[in-house]
Structure formats: structure tokens, C-alpha cells
Design a protein around this motif. Structure first.
Motif, mmCIF file in Angstrom:
data_model
loop_
_atom_site.group_PDB
_atom_site.id
_atom_site.type_symbol
_atom_site.label_atom_id
_atom_site.label_comp_id
_atom_site.label_asym_id
_atom_site.label_seq_id
_atom_site.Cartn_x
_atom_site.Cartn_y
_atom_site.Cartn_z
ATOM 1 N N ILE A 26 0.830 -1.211 0.000
ATOM 2 C CA ILE A 26 0.000 0.000 0.000
ATOM 3 C C ILE A 26 0.863 1.259 0.000
ATOM 4 C CG2 ILE A 26 -1.564 1.373 1.445
ATOM 5 C CD1 ILE A 26 -2.970 -1.239 2.182
ATOM 6 N N ILE A 27 1.870 1.299 0.872
ATOM 7 C CA ILE A 27 2.715 2.498 0.928
ATOM 8 C C ILE A 27 3.762 2.489 -0.185
ATOM 9 C CG2 ILE A 27 2.342 3.011 3.358
ATOM 10 C CD1 ILE A 27 4.879 1.487 4.026
ATOM 11 N N VAL A 71 3.268 1.573 -3.290
ATOM 12 C CA VAL A 71 2.656 2.059 -4.535
ATOM 13 C C VAL A 71 2.769 3.579 -4.624
ATOM 14 C CG1 VAL A 71 0.459 2.378 -5.721
ATOM 15 C CG2 VAL A 71 1.088 0.123 -4.878
ATOM 16 N N GLY A 72 2.414 4.265 -3.532
ATOM 17 C CA GLY A 72 2.531 5.716 -3.531
ATOM 18 C C GLY A 72 3.969 6.181 -3.680
ATOM 19 N N TRP A 110 -7.389 -3.490 -0.539
ATOM 20 C CA TRP A 110 -6.898 -2.147 -0.836
ATOM 21 C C TRP A 110 -5.561 -2.192 -1.567
ATOM 22 C CZ3 TRP A 110 -8.959 2.440 -1.173
ATOM 23 C CH2 TRP A 110 -10.142 2.726 -0.477
ATOM 24 N N ALA A 111 -4.699 -3.111 -1.158
ATOM 25 C CA ALA A 111 -3.401 -3.239 -1.834
ATOM 26 C C ALA A 111 -3.596 -3.592 -3.303
ATOM 27 C CB ALA A 111 -2.547 -4.305 -1.135
ATOM 28 N N LEU A 125 -5.031 -0.532 -5.269
ATOM 29 C CA LEU A 125 -4.036 0.506 -5.510
ATOM 30 C C LEU A 125 -2.993 0.066 -6.525
ATOM 31 C CD1 LEU A 125 -3.537 1.818 -1.861
ATOM 32 C CD2 LEU A 125 -4.598 3.047 -3.764
ATOM 33 N N THR A 141 0.798 9.855 -2.426
ATOM 34 C CA THR A 141 1.593 9.179 -1.402
ATOM 35 C C THR A 141 0.945 9.345 -0.030
ATOM 36 O OG1 THR A 141 3.611 9.601 -2.667
ATOM 37 C CG2 THR A 141 3.875 9.021 -0.365
ATOM 38 N N CYS A 149 -2.124 7.049 0.177
ATOM 39 C CA CYS A 149 -1.765 5.654 0.441
ATOM 40 C C CYS A 149 -1.388 5.455 1.908
ATOM 41 C CB CYS A 149 -0.608 5.223 -0.461
ATOM 42 S SG CYS A 149 -1.035 5.116 -2.216
ATOM 43 N N VAL A 169 -4.591 5.316 3.878
ATOM 44 C CA VAL A 169 -5.247 4.013 3.712
ATOM 45 C C VAL A 169 -4.622 3.001 4.664
ATOM 46 C CG1 VAL A 169 -5.580 2.063 2.135
ATOM 47 C CG2 VAL A 169 -5.971 4.389 1.325
#
Length: 368
Positions: A64-65, A67-68, A218-219, A222, A267, A270, A273
Motif C-alpha cells: 500500500i505504501i 505504490v505511492g 486495498w493493496a 491501488l 503518497t 496511500c 489508507v
């Protein structure tokens, strides 16, 4: 008349194109990691249903983090305030919902709005001052962490705020971050002996895996969104251009400043989220959550093939980097190895990834 190839256009073989793909290193790394832990930990339950879900959830959190951070790094910038943003957003949700009595859905929306505003401020400061994003976001790393601790102590005289789970009962938006999906499918699989069930205790007869947590959903959302944005849209070309050569991009009409500010905001989105999923999972917010997550996100992206200089990278590669992290972290646990070895792995794989990415950059540009 025979057509001749334009000597100004450099041709590249299929093998060479495959060798410079940003995901190559992450794919090789994932294969090696899975093979290694399959050999040493396959009898420990790591590849049983519950074990798979454990490292999948951890990998999803990293993804998740990552990706941003991936899109922002491709755009040529860094955000070191991601970890502090996670703790800050969580405390905002807890204070608004538990201490102020506001609906959880409203608290979540407020946290996202505040995070997006801070992300926009980060981007604006980088653009207007010309300072490196490393310096600007390093400052916000400390500002947000300090604000998080101060707000928590000011309102509750402690750094952990509980009671969110009770407030979130029946909340329509909270369920999108803290619930599970496909619970009926997993119950059916357990009834037909595909996955194991608990044999004793209060959960006897229930499946050991009763659904897919929303953090995994969510992952995936995204990852798909960012990959399509980056590879199938004009805005994705703008991201590559902004990180590759910002001045040249401006000459051809790319709104570089707007692209970079939007990437800082993404960012921050993310990170929020991630924070919201954690708050709903634990039912509480803690001021120290997200510690060092900014560096773990950057390492995931570097493992995935992104260049530290910007203009080159892959969302799929970053996702594979997150998967490697999750498998290694949980694999060490299943193999009953010392947990501190995980940090040794992070440093080692970062060095190897940077060396490989440097070789790829020189291959692409023809540098020596």
C-alpha cells in the motif's frame, strides 16, 4: 527499392529488452526467496492456508505504501514523512471519533482530507522553494510525529487511544477498511476440507482463514490503479517525463509542477489508507505507528527496479518488492530465526538492488 533501417534509431534485441525491465530483479528475488523458504520452512505451516494469509497481509501492508512511493520516485521525488503520516492519520481518526464523539466515517474522511492537504503542502514547498524533497519531507517527518504525540497526550494524556472498534460498529465506511470479504467462500472451502478448521477452543469448527482482509483488497486496488495510470494513460507518461528530465518535459507542455504535487498527495493518500486499515484492525491508534515505514516503502520500490534519479520504475516491481518483504519477515518467524536478521536482509538487498539498478541505467543510457 530496399528500405534501410534509420541509423539514428537504436534497435534492441528481445533479450536485451527483457534484461532492462525494471521488474526483472524483483522477479528473480521473489523466486529465490520463495524457493529458499520452501526448502527450510515448508513443514512449519508457512505454506498452509493460515501461513499464506499471514505473509500475504504483511506484504499487502508494505504494498500500500510502496505504490505511492513508487509513483513519486518515478516522478523524481521522495517523501520521508510517510511513516509519520501513518501515525498522525490514525490519531486524527481516534480523537475525532472516540474523544469528540463524531461518526467514524466522518473522522476517516477528515483524516484523508488533512493528509491530502499536507501532501499538497509538501509538494508546493518543494516546487516553490526549489529545496530537495528529501529535506522538506524530512522536516515534516519530525513535524507530524511531534504533532501526533502532542495531540494524543493533550486529549487523553497517553499515546495510545482505544475504543475505536466500539465506535466503528455498523459504520459503513469503517467496514471498507477493517472488514473481510468472501467469508462465505472460505466457510464453504472449510466444509469441503479444502482448508483446515480449528479443532478446539471457542472457534472449534471454524475455518482457520475466514476471509480476505480489506488491507489485501486495498493493496490490490491501488496496485491495479497505479499500474494502469502509469502504463496506459497520458498522465503516466507525464510522471515518467517529470522524473526523467523535468525541464525538457516543461518545454513540451508537461505540467511538471502539478504532476509532482499530485504524486505527493497520492503518497499521503496511500499512507492514510494504511493508517485507517491499522486503526480498524487493532481498534486503536498509537502515536508511534508507522515508524520507519518510509524507508521500507522506498526499499520496496528500489527492489522493484526504480531508479533513485527518477524517470524509471514499475508498480508491479514495487509490489513484488513488498511481497519479498512480507515473505522474508514471516519466513524468518516460521523458520524460528532471529527476527533482527530481517534488518540485515533489508540492508543487504538494498545494496544489491541499487547496484543492479545502476547497471540497468548505464545499459539504457550507454554510460560507462
Amino acid at each position: 527499392m530496399t528500405a534501410h533501417a534509420d541509423e539514428r534509431v537504436k534497435t534492441m534485441s528481445g533479450l536485451r529488452r527483457a534484461m532492462i525491465r525494471p521488474e526483472l530483479g524483483a522477479i528473480c528475488g521473489a523466486i529465490l526467496v520463495f524457493s529458499f523458504f520452501f526448502l527450510i520452512a515448508r513443514d512449519s505451516g508457512m505454506f498452509a492456508a493460515q501461513g499464506i494469509m499471514n505473509w500475504t497481509v504483511v506484504s499487502a501492508q508494505f504494498a500500500i505504501i510502496a505504490v505511492g512511493a513508487c509513483l513519486l520516485m518515478i516522478a523524481g521525488e521522495f517523501d520521508l514523512s510517510v511513516g509519520s503520516m501513518i501515525g498522525f492519520a490514525g490519531i486524527v481518526i481516534a480523537i475525532l471519533s472516540v474523544q469528540w464523539g463524531l461518526p467514524v466515517w466522518f473522522a476517516i474522511l477528515c483524516a484523508f482530507l488533512v493528509a491530502l492537504a499536507i501532501g499538497a503542502l509538501n509538494g508546493w514547498l518543494v516546487i516553490r522553494t526549489g529545496l530537495p524533497s528529501f529535506i522538506v519531507t524530512l522536516a515534516f517527518l519530525y513535524i507530524l510525529r511531534g504533532l501526533t504525540i502532542w495531540l494524543a497526550i493533550l486529549t487523553t494524556r497517553q499515546t495510545i487511544i482505544g475504543g475505536v472498534a466500539e465506535r466503528a460498529q455498523g459504520d459503513w465506511l469503517a467496514s471498507l477498511f477493517g472488514g473481510k470479504i468472501l467469508t462465505g467462500l472460505f466457510t464453504w472451502l472449510a466444509e469441503h476440507g479444502v482448508i483446515a478448521v480449528f479443532g478446539r477452543g471457542t472457534r472449534a469448527g471454524q475455518p482457520v482463514v475466514d476471509g480476505i482482509p480489506m488491507v489485501v483488497v486495498w493493496a490490490l486496488i491501488l496496485i491495479v490503479f497505479a499500474h494502469v495510470l502509469l502504463t496506459r494513460t497520458r498522465f503516466g507518461n507525464w510522471i515518467f517525463a517529470a522524473g526523467g528530465d523535468a525541464q525538457a518535459a516543461r518545454y513540451v507542455g508537461v505540467p511538471v509542477d502539478r504532476v509532482k504535487i499530485l504524486m505527493f498527495m497520492f503518497t499521503a493518500f496511500c499512507a492514510t489508507v494504511f493508517a485507517t486499515c491499522q486503526v480498524m484492525e487493532f481498534g486503536s491508534a498509537a502515536a508511534d505507528r508507522g515508524l520507519l515505514k518510509e524507508f521500507e516503502a522506498i526499499i520496496c520500490v528500489v527492489i522493484g527496479g526504480a531508479l533513485l534519479t527518477g524517470g524509471y520504475g514499475s508498480v508491479i516491481g514495487a509490489a513484488l518488492g513488498a511481497l519479498i518483504f512480507g515473505v522474508v519477515q514471516q519466513g524468518l518467524f516460521f523458520a524460528q530465526a532471529e527476527s533482527s536478521l530481517f534488518r540485515v536482509f533489508l540492508g543487504s538487498i538494498l545494496i544489491m538492488a541499487v547496484i543492479m539498478n545502476t547497471w540497468i541505467r548505464r545499459t539504457i543510457t550507454g554510460e560507462r
